[in-house]
Design an enzyme around this catalytic site. Sequence first.
Site, mmCIF file in Angstrom:
data_model
loop_
_atom_site.group_PDB
_atom_site.id
_atom_site.type_symbol
_atom_site.label_atom_id
_atom_site.label_comp_id
_atom_site.label_asym_id
_atom_site.label_seq_id
_atom_site.Cartn_x
_atom_site.Cartn_y
_atom_site.Cartn_z
ATOM 1 C CE1 TYR A 1 0.706 1.256 4.379
ATOM 2 C CE2 TYR A 1 0.503 -1.138 4.509
ATOM 3 C CZ TYR A 1 0.904 0.060 5.059
ATOM 4 O OH TYR A 1 1.505 0.077 6.284
ATOM 5 N NE ARG A 2 4.638 2.414 5.008
ATOM 6 C CZ ARG A 2 4.958 1.515 5.929
ATOM 7 N NH1 ARG A 2 5.679 0.454 5.590
ATOM 8 N NH2 ARG A 2 4.569 1.668 7.175
#
EC number: 3.1.15.-
Length: 202
Positions: free
Chosen positions: A123-124
């Site tokens: 998700y980063r």
Amino acid sequence: MLVWIDCEMTGLDLAHDGLIEVAALVTDGQLNVQGEGVDVIIKPEPQWLDHMNDFVRNMHTTSGLLAELDKGLTMAQAQDQVLDYIRTYVPQAGKAPLAGNTIGTDRSFLAKDMPKLESYVHYRNVDVSSIKELARRWYPRAFGHSPEKQGNHRALADIQESIEELMYWREVLMVPSPGPETTRCDEIAAKYQGFLTGAGRD
């Protein structure tokens, strides 16, 4: 590992536009490219083409992408091809961040059109444009001499240029490996911890 992705779209309206080209390159932590990468062209929905404005249409005509769309893959086929390449070097989902330039826009369209792919990466994000914007403010000389982009608006070339740009920023802006001594890191951490929040300060 980092999963570098660049997308070309019919526009920037998530409700009316869609992906027409997606390219991916995986690099290790030192920015060494793994394999040959993948570049897929997607046959767009007719309504996406109808919504394309003159600026975008001219851009994709000049790059040659528009002429290739009729022979493009379905969205599902394209997603599978990109995932197959990524899984070769990143066998476990959720481990490798998504990297690129202004990657939030690409990620939004991936979430809409290729959700399996978007959810496979961490998700980063590693957004090279964020480093560029900081360099513009803090290191104007380095900013002024950064690699010139060719701007041909094709996905694979755009990714390659993004990786080259991060190589440049690493060399001119980042502290050489292995970085400062531990005591120096602790001193700097103590200097800024709670600087604004007051947390952790006596």
